[in-house]
Write an enzyme that holds these catalytic residues in place. Structure first.
Site, mmCIF file in Angstrom:
data_model
loop_
_atom_site.group_PDB
_atom_site.id
_atom_site.type_symbol
_atom_site.label_atom_id
_atom_site.label_comp_id
_atom_site.label_asym_id
_atom_site.label_seq_id
_atom_site.Cartn_x
_atom_site.Cartn_y
_atom_site.Cartn_z
ATOM 1 N N HIS A 85 0.824 -1.211 0.000
ATOM 2 C CA HIS A 85 0.000 0.000 0.000
ATOM 3 C C HIS A 85 0.861 1.264 0.000
ATOM 4 O O HIS A 85 0.595 2.213 -0.738
ATOM 5 C CB HIS A 85 -0.919 0.011 1.232
ATOM 6 C CG HIS A 85 -2.063 -0.943 1.127
ATOM 7 N ND1 HIS A 85 -2.990 -1.106 2.134
ATOM 8 C CD2 HIS A 85 -2.450 -1.772 0.130
ATOM 9 C CE1 HIS A 85 -3.885 -2.003 1.762
ATOM 10 N NE2 HIS A 85 -3.577 -2.425 0.553
ATOM 11 N N TYR A 95 -9.558 4.480 2.621
ATOM 12 C CA TYR A 95 -10.151 3.401 3.424
ATOM 13 C C TYR A 95 -11.667 3.506 3.582
ATOM 14 O O TYR A 95 -12.362 2.485 3.498
ATOM 15 C CB TYR A 95 -9.443 3.308 4.770
ATOM 16 C CG TYR A 95 -8.133 2.553 4.650
ATOM 17 C CD1 TYR A 95 -8.105 1.172 4.746
ATOM 18 C CD2 TYR A 95 -6.944 3.225 4.403
ATOM 19 C CE1 TYR A 95 -6.908 0.472 4.609
ATOM 20 C CE2 TYR A 95 -5.746 2.535 4.251
ATOM 21 C CZ TYR A 95 -5.742 1.162 4.352
ATOM 22 O OH TYR A 95 -4.558 0.467 4.198
ATOM 23 N N GLU A 137 0.828 2.069 8.108
ATOM 24 C CA GLU A 137 1.270 2.746 6.885
ATOM 25 C C GLU A 137 1.774 4.155 7.173
ATOM 26 O O GLU A 137 2.703 4.633 6.501
ATOM 27 C CB GLU A 137 0.139 2.754 5.862
ATOM 28 C CG GLU A 137 -0.116 1.365 5.276
ATOM 29 C CD GLU A 137 -1.469 1.195 4.634
ATOM 30 O OE1 GLU A 137 -2.123 2.224 4.320
ATOM 31 O OE2 GLU A 137 -1.900 0.045 4.450
#
Length: 401
Positions: A85, A95, A137
């Site tokens: 990602h 998301y 992330e």
């Protein structure tokens, strides 16, 4: 945190997800791209066409449901996906979009079986899972940008040199177009390459392993030309790089990413086993061990069809020549009459591995086609190699070995 009631409901859906998971994710991607076609600039179109991405997401959803009360169990898999990602440019704002269409897909596929209670529980569960990904992330983005020569997003690199490794594979030596420093990386990692193929509406992104050791003034990627044509999913990017791109041209690269990494805090023997183009991340590892751990015992095994399509064999032999601790073996499935220097005809099997690998007490790194990796893993496990000493990389979404 999820309530015990939500956890109980999520776990009750595990058998359903095992049966209908891929149907749900296939429906999900269809709706997602219909309503947000701009996301086609991020997703790998070839993996979509082959159904690999749908299967990988289905496996992840299934695992998340099964271990919803023990998400630490799936954390290694989460980190692998999070690395992809980050290299693709997935951001927190993506998301909620994904969550919306995933829930709609569950409702669409399961129909009346997807009660309001189940959808509510999955909505809450998705929020928890998305938060885990976003937090991981965020750290990865910060690390990528924070190190010397690092960056986020995509950075322009100039092709300084192209080397024809064989009739199928060419290596690209890439230097920053801005003349600045480049981030180091751990051997085994990859970069994402983003290109605008002529005639295509959306950008194409592919991951390629870094095939040279770190701490050089360049990155090297080695790309196999696929059988597909320029206008087919398999061939769009590789054939563009082979047939269109030339020295002096520019490519957009993400910062290095990936969880397939060489273990350098260990002096146990290391065994590299590559199948075809799967040798590329192993070349980075091999070069690094020879430079940084010259006394470490290395066994390097590479399977190819024949000498005509055997990439980087001369580079491997050069490394063997400079180190008395390196041993190399080449296996050709269909050798040509003029081929020399290979060790075995046919395929790598357990009996041969036991002949040429001095010990099971080693780190084993392998990469190649799925069937190749399954065979290698089965052979090593049958021989008695510990699961924790097996390290492998998929070219594309993770699958089951």
């Amino acid at each position: 945190m999820l309530s015990s009631h939500d956890i109980s409901i999520i776990k009750s859906t595990v058998p359903v997800l095992e049966v209908h998971g891929k149907d749900i994710t296939t429906c999900f991607y269809k709706m997602l791209f219909e309503h947000h076609p701009e996301l086609l600039n991020i997703f790998n179109h070839a993996n979509q066409k082959k159904g690999k991405q749908q299967a990988a997401l289905a496996n992840m959803v299934y695992a998340a449901a099964k271990y919803i009360d023990q998400l630490e169990v799936v954390l290694p898999a989460v980190k692998e996906v999070a690395q992809k990602h980050r290299s693709l440019g997935v951001l927190p704002e993506h998301y909620p979009i994904v969550g919306k269409y995933l829930l709609l897909a569950i409702k669409e596929v399961l129909g009346d079986a997807a009660t309001d209670e189940i959808i509510h529980a999955w909505n809450n569960a998705y929020g928890v899972i998305a938060s885990v990904f976003i937090d991981i992330e965020k750290e990865m983005y910060e690390k990528a940008e924070g190190q010397e020569g690092g960056w986020t997003g995509f950075r322009s690199f100039t092709i300084n040199k192209i080397v024809e490794e064989n009739e199928l594979i060419r290596s690209f030596y890439l230097i920053p177009s801005d003349g600045g420093a480049i981030a180091s990386f751990t051997p085994g990692q990859y970069v994402s390459v983003k290109v605008q193929v002529p005639g295509e509406t959306y950008t194409q992104i592919r991951q390629y392993s870094l095939s040279a050791a770190p701490h050089e003034p360049y990155y090297r990627i080695s790309v196999k030309r696929e059988n597909g044509a320029l206008n087919t999913p398999d061939g769009k990017v590789s054939n563009y790089l082979h047939n269109v791109i030339k020295e002096g041209d520019k490519l957009l690269l993400s910062a290095p990413a990936g969880e397939f990494k060489l273990e350098l805090n260990d002096d146990r023997p290391v065994v590299f086993i590559g199948g075809g183009i799967g040798v590329t991340p192993l070349m980075s590892m091999m070069n690094t061990v020879v430079k940084q751990q010259p006394n470490r015992q290395v066994t390097f095994i590479h399977a190819a069809h024949n000498g005509k399509v055997h990439a980087m064999g001369s580079e491997v032999k050069q490394l063997e020549d400079v180190s008395e601790h390196v041993t190399t073996h080449f296996c050709y499935s269909n050798p040509l009459p003029e081929d020399t220097g290979y060790s075995k005809t046919g395929h790598i099997d357990q009996a041969w591995l036991q002949e040429i690998v001095p010990t099971t007490d080693a780190h084993f790194y392998f990469c190649g086609p799925l069937s190749f990796m399954k065979s290698i893993r089965d052979s090593l496990i049958s021989w008695g190699v510990r699961e924790e000493d097996l390290h492998y990389e998929f070219f594309g979404p993770k699958e089951a070995l």
